[in-house]
Design a protein around this motif. Sequence first.
Motif, mmCIF file in Angstrom:
data_model
loop_
_atom_site.group_PDB
_atom_site.id
_atom_site.type_symbol
_atom_site.label_atom_id
_atom_site.label_comp_id
_atom_site.label_asym_id
_atom_site.label_seq_id
_atom_site.Cartn_x
_atom_site.Cartn_y
_atom_site.Cartn_z
ATOM 1 N N ASN A 150 8.991 -3.072 9.592
ATOM 2 C CA ASN A 150 9.597 -1.963 8.848
ATOM 3 C C ASN A 150 8.599 -1.205 7.974
ATOM 4 O OD1 ASN A 150 11.785 -4.382 8.913
ATOM 5 N ND2 ASN A 150 12.799 -2.411 9.249
ATOM 6 N N HIS A 151 7.331 -1.298 8.307
ATOM 7 C CA HIS A 151 6.283 -0.746 7.435
ATOM 8 C C HIS A 151 5.281 0.109 8.197
ATOM 9 C CE1 HIS A 151 3.434 -1.805 3.801
ATOM 10 N NE2 HIS A 151 3.356 -0.541 4.150
ATOM 11 N N GLY A 152 4.893 -0.338 9.375
ATOM 12 C CA GLY A 152 3.943 0.461 10.138
ATOM 13 C C GLY A 152 2.843 -0.372 10.760
ATOM 14 N N LEU A 153 1.718 0.271 11.025
ATOM 15 C CA LEU A 153 0.610 -0.339 11.741
ATOM 16 C C LEU A 153 -0.569 -0.617 10.822
ATOM 17 C CD1 LEU A 153 0.629 2.058 14.827
ATOM 18 C CD2 LEU A 153 1.815 -0.148 14.616
ATOM 19 N N LEU A 154 -1.327 -1.641 11.176
ATOM 20 C CA LEU A 154 -2.553 -1.999 10.461
ATOM 21 C C LEU A 154 -3.573 -2.412 11.505
ATOM 22 C CD1 LEU A 154 -4.052 -2.848 7.752
ATOM 23 C CD2 LEU A 154 -3.088 -5.116 8.159
ATOM 24 N N THR A 155 -4.775 -1.851 11.431
ATOM 25 C CA THR A 155 -5.824 -2.223 12.375
ATOM 26 C C THR A 155 -7.048 -2.707 11.628
ATOM 27 O OG1 THR A 155 -6.614 0.069 12.481
ATOM 28 C CG2 THR A 155 -5.077 -0.658 14.196
ATOM 29 N N ASN A 158 8.651 -8.048 2.578
ATOM 30 C CA ASN A 158 8.048 -7.469 1.367
ATOM 31 C C ASN A 158 7.301 -6.185 1.722
ATOM 32 O OD1 ASN A 158 6.314 -9.182 2.854
ATOM 33 N ND2 ASN A 158 4.945 -9.435 1.111
ATOM 34 N N LEU A 159 8.045 -5.104 1.808
ATOM 35 C CA LEU A 159 7.454 -3.819 2.205
ATOM 36 C C LEU A 159 6.520 -3.273 1.137
ATOM 37 C CD1 LEU A 159 10.560 -2.098 3.835
ATOM 38 C CD2 LEU A 159 8.971 -3.775 4.787
ATOM 39 N N GLU A 160 6.767 -3.592 -0.107
ATOM 40 C CA GLU A 160 5.869 -3.220 -1.195
ATOM 41 C C GLU A 160 4.951 -4.413 -1.446
ATOM 42 O OE1 GLU A 160 4.156 -0.812 -4.090
ATOM 43 O OE2 GLU A 160 5.659 -0.313 -2.579
ATOM 44 N N ILE A 161 3.694 -4.279 -1.033
ATOM 45 C CA ILE A 161 2.750 -5.389 -1.176
ATOM 46 C C ILE A 161 2.186 -5.317 -2.594
ATOM 47 C CG2 ILE A 161 0.779 -6.584 -0.186
ATOM 48 C CD1 ILE A 161 3.188 -6.231 1.697
ATOM 49 N N SER A 162 2.824 -6.037 -3.492
ATOM 50 C CA SER A 162 2.552 -5.885 -4.928
ATOM 51 C C SER A 162 1.552 -6.886 -5.483
ATOM 52 C CB SER A 162 3.865 -5.989 -5.715
ATOM 53 O OG SER A 162 4.522 -7.216 -5.427
ATOM 54 N N ASP A 163 1.045 -7.778 -4.627
ATOM 55 C CA ASP A 163 0.022 -8.721 -5.094
ATOM 56 C C ASP A 163 -0.785 -9.198 -3.890
ATOM 57 O OD1 ASP A 163 1.506 -10.815 -3.786
ATOM 58 O OD2 ASP A 163 2.762 -10.997 -5.578
ATOM 59 N N VAL A 164 -1.888 -9.896 -4.166
ATOM 60 C CA VAL A 164 -2.752 -10.336 -3.076
ATOM 61 C C VAL A 164 -2.070 -11.409 -2.228
ATOM 62 C CG1 VAL A 164 -4.918 -9.712 -4.186
ATOM 63 C CG2 VAL A 164 -3.946 -11.981 -4.584
ATOM 64 N N HIS A 211 -4.723 1.632 7.526
ATOM 65 C CA HIS A 211 -3.260 1.595 7.493
ATOM 66 C C HIS A 211 -2.743 2.888 6.878
ATOM 67 C CE1 HIS A 211 0.864 0.446 6.600
ATOM 68 N NE2 HIS A 211 0.658 0.698 5.318
ATOM 69 N N THR A 212 -1.737 3.463 7.464
ATOM 70 C CA THR A 212 -0.996 4.559 6.849
ATOM 71 C C THR A 212 0.369 4.621 7.535
ATOM 72 O OG1 THR A 212 -1.101 6.854 6.088
ATOM 73 C CG2 THR A 212 -1.786 6.439 8.355
ATOM 74 N N HIS A 213 1.278 5.366 6.932
ATOM 75 C CA HIS A 213 2.645 5.433 7.448
ATOM 76 C C HIS A 213 2.748 6.609 8.410
ATOM 77 C CE1 HIS A 213 3.854 3.409 3.382
ATOM 78 N NE2 HIS A 213 3.117 2.632 4.160
ATOM 79 N N THR A 214 2.949 6.312 9.679
ATOM 80 C CA THR A 214 2.928 7.322 10.720
ATOM 81 C C THR A 214 4.306 7.460 11.365
ATOM 82 O OG1 THR A 214 2.111 5.582 12.191
ATOM 83 C CG2 THR A 214 0.480 7.084 11.245
ATOM 84 N N PRO A 215 4.585 8.603 11.994
ATOM 85 C CA PRO A 215 5.922 8.844 12.543
ATOM 86 C C PRO A 215 6.387 7.797 13.548
ATOM 87 C CG PRO A 215 4.656 10.880 12.490
ATOM 88 C CD PRO A 215 3.708 9.780 12.140
ATOM 89 N N PHE A 216 5.488 7.343 14.410
ATOM 90 C CA PHE A 216 5.909 6.439 15.467
ATOM 91 C C PHE A 216 5.573 4.976 15.169
ATOM 92 C CE2 PHE A 216 5.475 10.638 17.389
ATOM 93 C CZ PHE A 216 6.752 10.784 17.915
#
Length: 260
Positions: free
Chosen positions: A186-191, A160-166, A123-128
């Motif tokens: 509103n956060h991005g992609l996760l694979t 919850n864009l800030e994932i502050s707990d498990v 996961h990372t914050h990417t332009p698209f």
Amino acid sequence: MALVLDRYPDITYDAAPSQIDDPEELRLLRQWEVAIGYRIFAALRWGQIGDGHITARDPILTDHFWVLGYGIRFGDATVESLTLVGPNGQGVAGPVGNGVNFAAYHIHWPILDARPDVVSAAHTHTPFGTAWSANVAPFRAISQESCGFVFDQALYEGENLEISDVGGGEAIARAMGNSRVCILRNHGLLTAGRSPAEAVGWFVAAERVAEVHVKAPDARAVSEEAAKEVEASLYTADMGWRMFQWLARDLVPDPSVVLT
């Protein structure tokens, strides 16, 4: 077959991931792929403000995972710069002086815990990917690459864009289910993948799919039948791993740099 990490394996039509039985060698292979994955992200100018993470389940301590040590630039990733994180979120090996990337722990540990089929998540914050996620909508079959995801994707709609707990990570894991990609609202992609190479390959492909969606908002999708034909012919079980092989050769020409 001895594990060789100072050069890439040949790419042939029947190439497949190495089958490693020795757990120590498998640990090293996963660390190597994680480090190469971070350098691929860096070459694509992702993670420049410390956003994002690639993890790999440890094959020996299976409730632990490896992640880049906190404060280390993606482009400097090496096998030795990875931190082993335990199920309580504490670093137990590798660089721990700067603490642990808790966002990685909160998101990745619940996913790895919920999915025994998965070895790695990216996961990372990417332009698209981030831009498309703001639409809170799944991918459509509007490009060849899109067809690899339209039947294997999930959408997490939590605010919850800030994932502050498990607990936040557990909610993502439930939404993701058995999918290879999850669009985080509103956060991005996760694979997720059966190896770090696969997770990274899927992630880069998903970002390219997101780019098409952002740039062609009025695109006309192909039929479900046509999309399934593409998926069946191009998106074989090892396609994510194959994508990683091409990316690595292009963006990290010398794989031995992560061994120093």
